[in-house]
Design a protein around this motif. Structure first.
Motif, PDB file in Angstrom:
ATOM      1  N   ASP A  14       0.809  -1.220   0.000  1.00 42.96           N
ATOM      2  CA  ASP A  14       0.000   0.000   0.000  1.00 42.96           C
ATOM      3  C   ASP A  14       0.841   1.268   0.000  1.00 42.96           C
ATOM      4  OD1 ASP A  14      -2.343  -1.448  -0.050  1.00 42.96           O
ATOM      5  OD2 ASP A  14      -2.616  -1.391   2.129  1.00 42.96           O
ATOM      6  N   GLN A  15       1.954   1.268   0.703  1.00 39.89           N
ATOM      7  CA  GLN A  15       2.782   2.480   0.787  1.00 39.89           C
ATOM      8  C   GLN A  15       3.290   2.903  -0.591  1.00 39.89           C
ATOM      9  OE1 GLN A  15       3.153   4.457   3.453  1.00 39.89           O
ATOM     10  NE2 GLN A  15       4.179   5.862   2.065  1.00 39.89           N
ATOM     11  N   PHE A  16       3.677   1.948  -1.421  1.00 38.68           N
ATOM     12  CA  PHE A  16       4.131   2.265  -2.785  1.00 38.68           C
ATOM     13  C   PHE A  16       3.017   2.958  -3.556  1.00 38.68           C
ATOM     14  CE2 PHE A  16       3.984   1.113  -7.267  1.00 38.68           C
ATOM     15  CZ  PHE A  16       5.170   1.645  -7.715  1.00 38.68           C
ATOM     16  N   HIS A  17       1.821   2.370  -3.530  1.00 36.97           N
ATOM     17  CA  HIS A  17       0.704   2.910  -4.310  1.00 36.97           C
ATOM     18  C   HIS A  17       0.252   4.273  -3.784  1.00 36.97           C
ATOM     19  CE1 HIS A  17       0.437  -0.703  -6.696  1.00 36.97           C
ATOM     20  NE2 HIS A  17       0.537  -1.402  -5.580  1.00 36.97           N
ATOM     21  N   LYS A  18       0.263   4.455  -2.482  1.00 31.40           N
ATOM     22  CA  LYS A  18      -0.094   5.756  -1.899  1.00 31.40           C
ATOM     23  C   LYS A  18       0.937   6.812  -2.286  1.00 31.40           C
ATOM     24  CE  LYS A  18      -2.506   3.870   2.093  1.00 31.40           C
ATOM     25  NZ  LYS A  18      -2.457   3.629   3.551  1.00 31.40           N
ATOM     26  N   SER A  19       2.206   6.443  -2.256  1.00 33.96           N
ATOM     27  CA  SER A  19       3.265   7.387  -2.612  1.00 33.96           C
ATOM     28  C   SER A  19       3.177   7.811  -4.073  1.00 33.96           C
ATOM     29  CB  SER A  19       4.640   6.774  -2.335  1.00 33.96           C
ATOM     30  OG  SER A  19       4.816   6.560  -0.960  1.00 33.96           O
ATOM     31  N   VAL A  20       2.939   6.856  -4.965  1.00 37.57           N
ATOM     32  CA  VAL A  20       2.817   7.185  -6.391  1.00 37.57           C
ATOM     33  C   VAL A  20       1.607   8.092  -6.619  1.00 37.57           C
ATOM     34  CG1 VAL A  20       2.347   6.255  -8.694  1.00 37.57           C
ATOM     35  CG2 VAL A  20       4.040   5.153  -7.226  1.00 37.57           C
ATOM     36  N   ALA A  21       0.486   7.782  -5.992  1.00 37.00           N
ATOM     37  CA  ALA A  21      -0.721   8.595  -6.164  1.00 37.00           C
ATOM     38  C   ALA A  21      -0.486  10.033  -5.699  1.00 37.00           C
ATOM     39  CB  ALA A  21      -1.884   7.972  -5.402  1.00 37.00           C
ATOM     40  N   ARG A  22       0.220  10.196  -4.603  1.00 37.97           N
ATOM     41  CA  ARG A  22       0.503  11.530  -4.068  1.00 37.97           C
ATOM     42  C   ARG A  22       1.553  12.241  -4.927  1.00 37.97           C
ATOM     43  NH1 ARG A  22       3.070  10.235   0.526  1.00 37.97           N
ATOM     44  NH2 ARG A  22       5.034  10.458  -0.582  1.00 37.97           N
ATOM     45  N   ASP A  23       2.634  11.561  -5.229  1.00 33.46           N
ATOM     46  CA  ASP A  23       3.772  12.191  -5.910  1.00 33.46           C
ATOM     47  C   ASP A  23       3.497  12.559  -7.358  1.00 33.46           C
ATOM     48  OD1 ASP A  23       5.089  11.878  -3.527  1.00 33.46           O
ATOM     49  OD2 ASP A  23       6.339  10.201  -4.212  1.00 33.46           O
ATOM     50  N   LYS A  24       2.654  11.793  -8.039  1.00 33.90           N
ATOM     51  CA  LYS A  24       2.450  12.066  -9.468  1.00 33.90           C
ATOM     52  C   LYS A  24       1.792  13.416  -9.716  1.00 33.90           C
ATOM     53  CE  LYS A  24      -1.933   9.679 -10.174  1.00 33.90           C
ATOM     54  NZ  LYS A  24      -2.574   8.583 -10.870  1.00 33.90           N
ATOM     55  N   GLU A  25       1.145  13.976  -8.700  1.00 33.43           N
ATOM     56  CA  GLU A  25       0.525  15.295  -8.839  1.00 33.43           C
ATOM     57  C   GLU A  25       1.498  16.421  -8.498  1.00 33.43           C
ATOM     58  OE1 GLU A  25      -2.340  15.464 -10.288  1.00 33.43           O
ATOM     59  OE2 GLU A  25      -2.513  13.285 -10.259  1.00 33.43           O
ATOM     60  N   GLN A  26       2.661  16.080  -7.927  1.00 34.22           N
ATOM     61  CA  GLN A  26       3.602  17.101  -7.471  1.00 34.22           C
ATOM     62  C   GLN A  26       4.949  17.054  -8.192  1.00 34.22           C
ATOM     63  OE1 GLN A  26       3.982  16.531  -3.246  1.00 34.22           O
ATOM     64  NE2 GLN A  26       1.790  16.676  -2.907  1.00 34.22           N
ATOM     65  N   VAL A  27       5.143  16.073  -9.067  1.00 36.96           N
ATOM     66  CA  VAL A  27       6.453  15.856  -9.696  1.00 36.96           C
ATOM     67  C   VAL A  27       6.785  16.960 -10.701  1.00 36.96           C
ATOM     68  CG1 VAL A  27       5.541  14.347 -11.518  1.00 36.96           C
ATOM     69  CG2 VAL A  27       7.905  14.112 -10.786  1.00 36.96           C
ATOM     70  N   ASP A  28       8.068  17.376 -10.705  1.00 34.91           N
ATOM     71  CA  ASP A  28       8.559  18.364 -11.665  1.00 34.91           C
ATOM     72  C   ASP A  28       9.404  17.711 -12.750  1.00 34.91           C
ATOM     73  OD1 ASP A  28       7.481  20.604 -10.283  1.00 34.91           O
ATOM     74  OD2 ASP A  28       9.158  20.508  -8.885  1.00 34.91           O
ATOM     75  N   LEU A  29      10.009  16.558 -12.441  1.00 35.68           N
ATOM     76  CA  LEU A  29      10.882  15.845 -13.357  1.00 35.68           C
ATOM     77  C   LEU A  29      10.887  14.380 -12.952  1.00 35.68           C
ATOM     78  CD1 LEU A  29      13.197  15.704 -15.524  1.00 35.68           C
ATOM     79  CD2 LEU A  29      14.778  16.141 -13.617  1.00 35.68           C
ATOM     80  N   LEU A  30      10.800  13.485 -13.924  1.00 31.97           N
ATOM     81  CA  LEU A  30      10.868  12.049 -13.651  1.00 31.97           C
ATOM     82  C   LEU A  30      12.153  11.508 -14.259  1.00 31.97           C
ATOM     83  CD1 LEU A  30       9.562   9.435 -12.594  1.00 31.97           C
ATOM     84  CD2 LEU A  30       8.493   9.180 -14.830  1.00 31.97           C
ATOM     85  N   VAL A  31      12.993  10.904 -13.424  1.00 33.64           N
ATOM     86  CA  VAL A  31      14.237  10.288 -13.873  1.00 33.64           C
ATOM     87  C   VAL A  31      14.133   8.796 -13.605  1.00 33.64           C
ATOM     88  CG1 VAL A  31      16.734  10.185 -13.592  1.00 33.64           C
ATOM     89  CG2 VAL A  31      15.542  12.369 -13.348  1.00 33.64           C
ATOM     90  N   MET A  32      14.262   7.988 -14.669  1.00 30.00           N
ATOM     91  CA  MET A  32      14.179   6.532 -14.552  1.00 30.00           C
ATOM     92  C   MET A  32      15.550   5.961 -14.901  1.00 30.00           C
ATOM     93  SD  MET A  32      10.630   6.406 -16.624  1.00 30.00           S
ATOM     94  CE  MET A  32      11.208   7.785 -17.602  1.00 30.00           C
ATOM     95  N   ILE A  33      16.122   5.212 -13.967  1.00 31.85           N
ATOM     96  CA  ILE A  33      17.473   4.681 -14.165  1.00 31.85           C
ATOM     97  C   ILE A  33      17.445   3.164 -14.038  1.00 31.85           C
ATOM     98  CG2 ILE A  33      19.834   4.664 -13.286  1.00 31.85           C
ATOM     99  CD1 ILE A  33      19.287   7.491 -12.201  1.00 31.85           C
ATOM    100  N   GLY A  34      17.919   2.480 -15.085  1.00 30.94           N
ATOM    101  CA  GLY A  34      18.106   1.035 -15.021  1.00 30.94           C
ATOM    102  C   GLY A  34      16.853   0.204 -15.027  1.00 30.94           C
ATOM    103  N   SER A  35      15.784   0.686 -15.615  1.00 33.56           N
ATOM    104  CA  SER A  35      14.549  -0.093 -15.689  1.00 33.56           C
ATOM    105  C   SER A  35      14.135  -0.272 -17.143  1.00 33.56           C
ATOM    106  CB  SER A  35      13.421   0.612 -14.928  1.00 33.56           C
ATOM    107  OG  SER A  35      12.210  -0.100 -15.098  1.00 33.56           O
ATOM    108  N   SER A  36      13.746  -1.481 -17.491  1.00 33.04           N
ATOM    109  CA  SER A  36      13.227  -1.727 -18.832  1.00 33.04           C
ATOM    110  C   SER A  36      11.774  -1.276 -18.939  1.00 33.04           C
ATOM    111  CB  SER A  36      13.309  -3.215 -19.167  1.00 33.04           C
ATOM    112  OG  SER A  36      12.432  -3.940 -18.325  1.00 33.04           O
TER     113      SER A  36
END
Length: 73
Positions: A14-36
């Protein structure tokens, strides 16, 4: 004893999903490293944030093509 990792097929909790739901409305830049970005739910993160948010992906040779994501390999 279980190591502090998530195995394939195991839920992220649940913590992962709650964090994504909250953060996606506040993000200024998304950096993805090492994920396909082939495994959900992490693969859904780039498409869940507004298209106006810049995204940078490092090491994305096998990642799905997304026109609003800059891929720097």
């Amino acid at each position: 004893m279980k190591p502090d990792i998530v195995f394939f097929g195991e839920g992220l909790g649940d913590q992962f999903h709650k964090s994504v739901a909250r953060d996606k409305e506040q993000v200024d830049l998304l950096v993805m490293i090492g994920s396909s970005l082939k495994v959900r739910p992490v693969a859904l993160i780039p498409s869940s944030i507004p298209q106006t948010v810049p995204q940078v992906r490092k090491d994305c040779r096998d990642a799905p093509k997304d026109p609003h994501v800059q891929c720097d390999t």
